[in-house]
Design a protein around this motif. Structure first.
Motif, PDB file in Angstrom:
ATOM      1  N   ALA A   1       0.821  -1.211   0.000  1.00 16.23           N
ATOM      2  CA  ALA A   1       0.000   0.000   0.000  1.00 16.23           C
ATOM      3  C   ALA A   1       0.853   1.259   0.000  1.00 16.23           C
ATOM      4  O   ALA A   1       0.493   2.272  -0.600  1.00 16.23           O
ATOM      5  CB  ALA A   1      -0.934  -0.003   1.214  1.00 16.23           C
ATOM      6  N   ARG A   2       2.032   1.178   0.645  1.00 13.70           N
ATOM      7  CA  ARG A   2       2.929   2.347   0.638  1.00 13.70           C
ATOM      8  C   ARG A   2       3.394   2.665  -0.774  1.00 13.70           C
ATOM      9  O   ARG A   2       3.524   3.826  -1.147  1.00 13.70           O
ATOM     10  CB  ARG A   2       4.184   2.046   1.475  1.00 13.70           C
ATOM     11  CG  ARG A   2       3.970   2.222   2.943  1.00 13.70           C
ATOM     12  CD  ARG A   2       5.299   2.080   3.642  1.00 13.70           C
ATOM     13  NE  ARG A   2       5.244   0.993   4.590  1.00 13.70           N
ATOM     14  CZ  ARG A   2       6.302   0.456   5.168  1.00 13.70           C
ATOM     15  NH1 ARG A   2       7.512   0.890   4.880  1.00 13.70           N
ATOM     16  NH2 ARG A   2       6.166  -0.514   6.028  1.00 13.70           N
ATOM     17  N   HIS A   3       3.654   1.611  -1.541  1.00 19.84           N
ATOM     18  CA  HIS A   3       4.117   1.838  -2.913  1.00 19.84           C
ATOM     19  C   HIS A   3       2.982   2.341  -3.797  1.00 19.84           C
ATOM     20  O   HIS A   3       3.207   3.090  -4.737  1.00 19.84           O
ATOM     21  CB  HIS A   3       4.713   0.554  -3.488  1.00 19.84           C
ATOM     22  CG  HIS A   3       5.948   0.107  -2.768  1.00 19.84           C
ATOM     23  ND1 HIS A   3       7.195   0.555  -3.106  1.00 19.84           N
ATOM     24  CD2 HIS A   3       6.117  -0.696  -1.710  1.00 19.84           C
ATOM     25  CE1 HIS A   3       8.087   0.035  -2.290  1.00 19.84           C
ATOM     26  NE2 HIS A   3       7.462  -0.740  -1.429  1.00 19.84           N
ATOM     27  N   VAL A   4       1.758   1.906  -3.483  1.00 17.28           N
ATOM     28  CA  VAL A   4       0.607   2.412  -4.245  1.00 17.28           C
ATOM     29  C   VAL A   4       0.410   3.890  -3.909  1.00 17.28           C
ATOM     30  O   VAL A   4       0.223   4.725  -4.790  1.00 17.28           O
ATOM     31  CB  VAL A   4      -0.660   1.594  -3.921  1.00 17.28           C
ATOM     32  CG1 VAL A   4      -1.862   2.197  -4.625  1.00 17.28           C
ATOM     33  CG2 VAL A   4      -0.476   0.141  -4.349  1.00 17.28           C
ATOM     34  N   ALA A   5       0.513   4.213  -2.604  1.00 19.45           N
ATOM     35  CA  ALA A   5       0.291   5.597  -2.181  1.00 19.45           C
ATOM     36  C   ALA A   5       1.337   6.527  -2.779  1.00 19.45           C
ATOM     37  O   ALA A   5       1.051   7.673  -3.126  1.00 19.45           O
ATOM     38  CB  ALA A   5       0.307   5.686  -0.658  1.00 19.45           C
ATOM     39  N   SER A   6       2.575   6.044  -2.911  1.00 21.66           N
ATOM     40  CA  SER A   6       3.628   6.908  -3.463  1.00 21.66           C
ATOM     41  C   SER A   6       3.527   6.991  -4.984  1.00 21.66           C
ATOM     42  O   SER A   6       4.240   7.766  -5.608  1.00 21.66           O
ATOM     43  CB  SER A   6       5.005   6.391  -3.053  1.00 21.66           C
ATOM     44  OG  SER A   6       5.289   5.212  -3.772  1.00 21.66           O
ATOM     45  N   GLY A   7       2.652   6.172  -5.572  1.00 21.48           N
ATOM     46  CA  GLY A   7       2.461   6.243  -7.022  1.00 21.48           C
ATOM     47  C   GLY A   7       3.372   5.326  -7.816  1.00 21.48           C
ATOM     48  O   GLY A   7       3.320   5.301  -9.041  1.00 21.48           O
ATOM     49  N   ASP A   8       4.221   4.539  -7.140  1.00 21.04           N
ATOM     50  CA  ASP A   8       5.130   3.648  -7.861  1.00 21.04           C
ATOM     51  C   ASP A   8       4.402   2.406  -8.359  1.00 21.04           C
ATOM     52  O   ASP A   8       4.742   1.851  -9.387  1.00 21.04           O
ATOM     53  CB  ASP A   8       6.283   3.208  -6.949  1.00 21.04           C
ATOM     54  CG  ASP A   8       7.222   4.354  -6.665  1.00 21.04           C
ATOM     55  OD1 ASP A   8       7.481   5.123  -7.593  1.00 21.04           O
ATOM     56  OD2 ASP A   8       7.683   4.475  -5.516  1.00 21.04           O
ATOM     57  N   ALA A   9       3.416   1.950  -7.568  1.00 23.99           N
ATOM     58  CA  ALA A   9       2.665   0.762  -7.965  1.00 23.99           C
ATOM     59  C   ALA A   9       1.277   1.179  -8.389  1.00 23.99           C
ATOM     60  O   ALA A   9       0.776   2.228  -7.998  1.00 23.99           O
ATOM     61  CB  ALA A   9       2.596  -0.228  -6.809  1.00 23.99           C
ATOM     62  N   LEU A  10       0.675   0.359  -9.236  1.00 19.65           N
ATOM     63  CA  LEU A  10      -0.668   0.656  -9.731  1.00 19.65           C
ATOM     64  C   LEU A  10      -1.622  -0.368  -9.147  1.00 19.65           C
ATOM     65  O   LEU A  10      -1.447  -1.570  -9.338  1.00 19.65           O
ATOM     66  CB  LEU A  10      -0.658   0.576 -11.262  1.00 19.65           C
ATOM     67  CG  LEU A  10      -2.017   0.476 -11.970  1.00 19.65           C
ATOM     68  CD1 LEU A  10      -2.820   1.741 -11.769  1.00 19.65           C
ATOM     69  CD2 LEU A  10      -1.816   0.237 -13.463  1.00 19.65           C
ATOM     70  N   SER A  11      -2.620   0.110  -8.406  1.00 15.83           N
ATOM     71  CA  SER A  11      -3.615  -0.805  -7.878  1.00 15.83           C
ATOM     72  C   SER A  11      -4.953  -0.399  -8.473  1.00 15.83           C
ATOM     73  O   SER A  11      -5.252   0.793  -8.593  1.00 15.83           O
ATOM     74  CB  SER A  11      -3.611  -0.709  -6.351  1.00 15.83           C
ATOM     75  OG  SER A  11      -4.904  -0.607  -5.846  1.00 15.83           O
ATOM     76  N   GLY A  12      -5.743  -1.356  -8.896  1.00 14.90           N
ATOM     77  CA  GLY A  12      -7.016  -0.988  -9.504  1.00 14.90           C
ATOM     78  C   GLY A  12      -7.831  -2.181  -9.930  1.00 14.90           C
ATOM     79  O   GLY A  12      -7.462  -3.330  -9.683  1.00 14.90           O
ATOM     80  N   THR A  13      -8.954  -1.897 -10.564  1.00 12.98           N
ATOM     81  CA  THR A  13      -9.870  -2.944 -11.010  1.00 12.98           C
ATOM     82  C   THR A  13      -9.643  -3.194 -12.497  1.00 12.98           C
ATOM     83  O   THR A  13      -9.525  -2.244 -13.275  1.00 12.98           O
ATOM     84  CB  THR A  13     -11.322  -2.482 -10.789  1.00 12.98           C
ATOM     85  OG1 THR A  13     -11.403  -1.943  -9.473  1.00 12.98           O
ATOM     86  CG2 THR A  13     -12.291  -3.625 -10.935  1.00 12.98           C
TER      87      THR A  13
END
Lengths: 439, 477
Positions: free
Chosen positions: B343-355
Motif C-alpha cells: 500500500a505504501r508503494h501504491v500511495a507513493s504512485g510507484d505501484a498501480l492498484s485498480g480494477t
C-alpha cells in the motif's frame, strides 16, 4: 590566458591533445555546464582514431551512449572513420547504427561507444591504448574498477558540479568500511595519481553571462565565464503593463536572466500545492505572452519545447506534470509539450528557459539529500536564456537553523564545494532578482 | 502523501502505535541468545554488567565488581565469551544439507540468533567488542582466555551480517519500527521501553520514557549513585579470603535490578512480532543466513576466521554490490508478501492498484504481429501518474513447473495508454503472450496490484580480481 572565449577554449583543447600525444596515462577535463564537453569527446575520438587504434568511449547510461553515437555519425558523415555501438543483450540500439553485443564484431569501427556497465563485461584480454570516459563525475569508483584494466590510458571528461553517484544501500554501512566506493571516477584517479593533469574548460557556451557568473561563483572551485556577451541573448517580451506578480517575474527574468519567485514563508509537505500552481502560472504566462528569444542576431518565438521545469522528487514531478498538461491543454498544445523532470533526469540536457523548484522550498528539514549542491547546480544550469527559481521564503533561515548532524567519516574526501556554502552563495547571488509572489 | 506520515499522525491522534505491516518480516529462532548490557561510558571494552542467555526466566547475570580493574574486566569479558561460545557451539555442527528444494515440506532453517534491545547495543557488541576481542593473543598473555578471540571472531561475523533482510542479529527497536509506527519522533524510537509502551500499553508511555536506558550506556545518575556503591562493597570484600563470589554479588544484584526491565522488554517485543503471521519470503532469507553461518562456522573450525581491520577496496566494492542487492530484495519481497507494505508503494504512485475493466488476450489486432500481445485496461484506485513506457510486473499465483516445483511466474507489462477518464492501458511484454499462458492474465472485475518490482536476475558483477591501475588501497593504519 587569452581573453577571447573562443581562443581560450581552443587553447584548453590543444592542451588536452598535447598531453595525450605526450603519453599521459590519465588526463582529467573539468567542464562546466554547456562548455562543449560532448564536442570535445567526439573531436578527440575522431582525432585519436587514426593514431591510437580503436577508440572506445565509456558513457554512464545507454541513453547517453545512443545520443553520442547519433551525434558522432552526424559528424562523420563525410569521413572514412566509422563509429559503432556496443550494447547488452537485452537492449535495442537505435536503427541505422552499426551495433553489436560482441566487441569482436565491431573490429571495423574506429570508435566504439558503450555504457560503463557493458565495458565491464568485455572479455578481459581486450586492450586499448586510450579510452575516453564521458561524464567522469557520474561514473563511480566501482564502475571504473570494472573496466579500467582494459585501457592503457584514460581521458576523463566531466562536470564536477553535477550530481555524484549515489546508492540505494545504507550509506553509513558503506562509509564505516573506511573507503567510499562511490567516489567519482575522476576523483579516484586523482586520489591514486595526485599529479594527474586537470584541464578546465574555461567557457560555458550554454549559460548566458548572467547565468555563468552566479553558477560559477556558487558551485565551482575553478571559475568559468560565458561564451556570449551581455545582451547578445535573452528572453524578449512584448511591451505591456505589469498587471501582477507573475508579469513582474517574467520582466525580471527578461531583464536579468534570473528571477527568484518567492512565495510567503511556510513549512509544507514537499508537494506544496501553491508552488505547483505558481510554476504552472509562470509557464502559462510565458507561453501566452508571445515571448520571444534572442540568440545573437536571430529572434524567434518561444515554443513549449524550449521550456523545462526542474523538480527534486518524483511526486513533485507527477503533480507539476499534471499542472503543466492542464496549461498545455488550455493553450491547445499536446500534453507533455513542456518537459517536467527531476534534476537527475535533466542532467546533461539544455533548454532556453528553465523553471526550477528550489529543493529546499518550504521544507522543515534540510537533509544531506537536499543540501547536495549538485542537485541545485543541475537545476540552475540547464538554461540558455533565463532561469526562474520558485521557492518559499525562509530557505536561508532554514539553512542557518539546521544543525550539522551528519557524521564525519574516516577516509572520506572533503567535497570541493560545500553544499551548505553553495546554497547560501546561490541565494546571495539571486537575492537581487527576488520577486514576491502572492500565494 | 507518504503513507508513513499518515500512520504517524494517526498514532499521535490515537496515542497508540499503528501497524505498518500485517505480517512478521523477520525470522524468529525459537531459542535466541538475548543480550542486554552496560559498558563504562566512553569505554566499550569495559562492561559494567550484562544479562545474557537463551532462557527467558533465567538470564545469566555477569557483573564487573570493579570495571576499572584489568583482571575484573577480563573475567567479565571471558564469562560473556564462554556463554556466547557455548550457545553458538550448539549450532556449529552442520546438519547434513537435505537436498534443497526437493521435498516440499522442508524443515525450518536453523540459525543462531543474537537479539539485543537496540542498534547501539548491536554496534557495541558486534563491531566494537568484536574488533577488540578478535585480535587478542592468549598465547602471549596468560590473563587472556582462548575463548575471547573466538568470541571476537563470532561477533565480527555477526557484525558483517547486520544487512537488510538478515535475521542473525535482531535489534528489537529496529524490528518494532519495521512493523509498527509510533507517534514519537523517529529518534525516540531507539528507546525500547517507550516504543514497546506505544505498541502494547499506551497508558504507560510516560513512565516508560523515564525508565532506565536499555544500554549500552547506563544512566549517569544510576552509575554515580547505585553502581558506585556496589563497587565500594566489592573493593572492601575482594581482599577477604574465600569470598570472591560474595564480593561480586552486590554488583550482580545492582546490574540485575537495572537491566531486568530491558531484558523483559526484549522478550516481550519478540512476543509482539511473533504474534504476526510469518511472511512468505522470510524462510528464503533465513536460508541465506543459515548458509552464511555454516560458512563462518567452517572457517572457525579450520582456524581461518580472519577479519581485516580495514577491508580492501575490492571487498568494499563487493560489499556495496551485496548491500544494494539485499536492500532491493528486501523491499521487493516485503511488498509482495504484505499488502500493507505494498500500500505504501501504491500511495507513493510507484505501484498501480485498480480494477481490471477489460482483458484482450489477443490484443487489438492492430500490431500486426503473429503472436499479438495481450492488453488490459485498468481503472486505478488512485490517479496513476507515471509516464507511458513505465514497466510494471504482475505477480501471479503459484504454478507447478515442468519439473514439478512450485513457481510464481511474473508477467511483465508496459504502460501503453492513459485515457481522459484515467483508465490505464497495459500491454504484456513477457510471460503471458503465448496462448497457454493466457491463464496468467487476471479476470475482468478483479482487483489487482501491478508493482514496480522486476524479478531479480542473477548475473555476475564484473568486479575484477585485481585492482586496476586507476585505484590504490587506502593507506594501512
Amino acid at each position: 590566458m587569452p581573453t577571447d572565449p573562443r581562443a581560450a577554449h581552443t587553447a584548453a583543447i590543444d592542451q588536452v591533445w598535447r598531453l595525450l600525444d605526450a603519453g599521459a596515462q590519465a588526463v582529467i577535463v573539468n567542464s562546466p555546464p554547456g562548455a562543449g564537453k560532448s564536442t570535445l569527446v567526439r573531436a578527440t575520438a575522431r582525432r585519436m582514431a587514426g593514431s591510437h587504434g580503436q577508440i572506445p568511449i565509456i558513457t554512464q547510461t545507454n541513453e547517453q551512449a545512443d545520443d553520442l553515437t547519433r551525434d558522432l555519425l552526424e559528424d562523420l558523415r563525410d569521413s572514412p572513420i566509422r563509429a559503432g555501438r556496443l550494447h547488452a543483450d537485452k537492449y535495442t540500439p537505435p536503427v541505422g547504427v552499426t551495433a553489436s553485443t560482441d566487441i569482436d564484431e565491431l573490429n571495423e569501427c574506429d570508435i566504439v561507444v558503450a555504457p560503463a556497465a557493458k565495458w565491464g563485461f568485455v572479455r578481459a584480454d581486450h586492450r586499448w591504448e586510450l579510452g575516453i570516459v564521458d561524464e567522469a563525475y557520474q561514473v563511480s569508483s566501482v564502475d571504473l574498477a570494472k573496466f579500467a584494466a582494459r585501457f592503457d590510458a584514460l581521458l576523463l571528461v566531466g562536470d564536477p558540479g553535477q550530481l555524484s553517484p549515489f546508492t540505494t544501500a545504507d550509506e553509513g554501512a558503506i562509509r564505516s568500511t573506511g573507503s567510499w566506493p562511490l567516489e567519482t571516477a575522476a576523483g579516484t584517479v586523482l586520489g591514486t595519481y595526485p599529479d594527474t593533469p586537470v584541464v578546465p574548460l574555461p567557457v560555458s557556451w550554454r549559460l548566458p553571462p548572467s547565468g555563468a557568473g552566479i553558477v560559477s561563483d556558487a558551485f565551482y572551485s575553478r571559475a568559468f565565464t560565458a561564451g556570449s556577451d551581455h545582451g547578445e541573448r535573452g528572453l524578449r517580451l512584448p511591451l505591456g503593463a505589469i498587471r501582477d506578480s507573475v508579469d513582474e517575474v517574467l520582466r525580471v527574468a527578461e531583464r536579468y536572466g534570473w528571477c527568484l519567485a518567492q512565495l510567503p514563508d511556510a513549512q509544507l509537505p514537499r508537494t506544496d500545492p501553491q508552488a505547483v500552481a505558481t510554476i504552472a502560472n509562470i509557464a502559462h504566462r510565458l507561453l501566452s505572452s508571445k515571448a520571444r528569444i534572442q540568440d545573437g542576431k536571430e529572434l524567434r518565438n518561444l515554443y513549449p519545447r524550449d521550456i523545462a521545469i526542474g523538480v527534486t522528487h518524483r511526486d513533485q514531478q507527477a503533480l507539476v506534470r499534471a499542472a503543466a498538461d492542464t496549461v498545455c491543454e488550455s493553450l491547445d498544445l499536446a500534453p507533455g509539450s513542456i518537459v517536467v523532470d527531476t534534476a537527475n533526469k535533466l542532467q546533461g540536457r539544455q533548454f532556453e528557459v528553465v523553471i526550477a523548484w528550489h529543493p529546499l522550498s518550504g521544507r522543515r528539514d534540510a537533509s544531506a539529500f537536499h543540501l547536495e549542491a549538485g542537485r541545485l547546480c543541475v537545476l540552475a544550469s540547464r538554461h540558455r536564456q533565463a532561469c526562474i527559481v520558485v521557492t518559499r521564503d525562509g530557505v536561508r533561515q532554514q539553512l542557518d537553523a539546521y544543525p550539522h548532524t551528519e557524521p564525519v567519516w574516516i577516509g572520506a574526501a572533503t567535497p570541493e564545494v560545500d553544499g551548505w556554502e553553495a546554497n547560501h552563495r546561490f541565494l546571495d547571488g539571486l537575492n537581487q532578482f527576488a520577486v514576491s509572489v502572492d500565494a | 502523501m507518504s503513507l508513513d506520515v499518515l500512520l504517524g499522525l494517526t498514532a499521535v491522534a490515537n496515542r497508540r502505535a499503528v501497524p505498518r505491516a500485517s505480517q512478521c518480516h523477520v525470522h524468529l529462532s525459537g531459542r535466541p541468545f538475548v543480550v542486554v548490557g552496560y559498558h563504562v561510558p566512553g569505554d566499550p571494552g569495559s562492561p559494567l554488567g550484562i544479562l545474557c542467555g537463551d532462557r527467558r526466566d533465567q538470564p545469566r547475570v555477569i557483573a564487573a565488581g570493579e570495571p576499572r580493574d584489568y583482571d575484573e574486566r577480563w573475567r567479565t569479558l571471558t564469562e560473556f565469551a564462554l556463554n556466547l561460545n557455548g550457545y553458538l557451539g550448539r549450532y556449529a555442527m552442520p546438519t547434513p544439507p537435505s537436498r534443497q528444494g526437493r521435498s516440499p515440506a522442508r524443515a525450518r532453517p536453523v540459525i543462531p540468533q543474537l537479539v539485543v534491545p537496540n542498534a547501539d547495543t548491536a554496534q557495541w557488541l558486534c563491531q566494537e567488542l568484536g574488533l577488540l576481542l578478535r585480535y587478542l593473543q592468549p598465547e602471549r598473555d596468560p590473563r587472556i582466555s582462548p575463548a575471547l578471540p573466538v568470541a571476537g571472531a563470532h561477533l565480527s561475523f555477526f557484525d558483517q551480517q547486520r544487512v537488510p533482510g538478515a535475521s542473525l542479529v535482531l535489534a528489537m527497536t529496529e524490528v518494532l519500527a519495521q512493523h509498527w509506527k509510533t507517534g514519537q519522533l523517529p529518534s525516540m524510537d531507539s528507546n525500547l521501553a517507550s516504543q514497546l509502551a506505544w505498541i502494547r500499553r499506551p497508558d504507560t508511555i510516560l513512565e516508560a520514557e523515564n525508565a532506565l536506558p536499555a544500554g549500552p550506556v547506563p544512566d549517569p545518575e544510576w552509575e554515580r549513585k547505585t553502581y558506585t556503591r556496589s563497587t565500594k562493597v566489592f573493593n572492601q570484600l575482594r581482599g577477604v579470603a574465600g569470598r570472591p563470589a560474595d564480593a561480586v554479588r552486590e554488583a550482580s544484584d545492582t546490574v540485575w535490578e537495572a537491566l531486568e526491565p530491558a531484558w523483559k522488554a526484549v522478550w516481550e517485543s519478540l512476543d509482539a512480532v511473533d504474534e504476526l503471521p510469518e511472511a512468505e519470503h522470510v524462510d528464503e532469507r533465513a536460508r541465506g543466513d543459515e548458509m552464511q553461518w555454516h560458512r563462518h562456522a567452517e572457517r572457525v573450525r579450520g582456524n581461518r576466521a580472519y577479519f581485516r581491520r580495514r577491508p580492501r577496496q575490492l571487498q568494499v566494492f563487493r560489499y556495496l554490490n551485496r548491500l544494494e542487492r539485499l536492500t532491493g530484495n528486501l523491499d521487493r519481497q516485503m511488498a509482495l508478501d504484505d499488502p500493507q507494505i505494498m500500500a505504501r508503494h501504491v500511495a507513493s504512485g510507484d505501484a498501480l492498484s485498480g480494477t481490471v475493466v477489460k482483458v484482450l488476450p489477443e490484443g487489438t489486432g492492430r500490431q500486426g504481429r503473429r503472436q499479438p500481445r495481450p492488453i488490459m485496461h485498468i481503472r486505478p484506485d488512485l490517479p496513476f501518474a507515471r509516464p507511458l513506457g513505465t514497466h510494471l510486473w504482475l505477480h501471479c499465483a503459484v504454478e507447478t513447473s515442468r519439473a514439478g516445483n512450485p513457481v510464481r511466474p511474473t508477467v511483465e507489462l508496459e504502460v501503453t495508454g492513459l485515457d481522459a477518464d484515467g483508465i490505464v492501458e497495459l500491454t504484456v511484454v513477457s510471460n503471458a503472450i503465448k496462448r497457454e499462458h493466457h491463464r496468467r492474465l487476471p479476470l475482468p472485475d478483479t482487483r489487482q496490484v501491478f508493482a514496480p518490482f522486476e524479478p531479480p536476475t542473477f548475473r555476475p558483477d564484473a568486479i575484477p580480481d585485481v585492482l586496476p591501475w586507476t585505484h590504490r588501497e587506502p593507506e594501512a593504519d
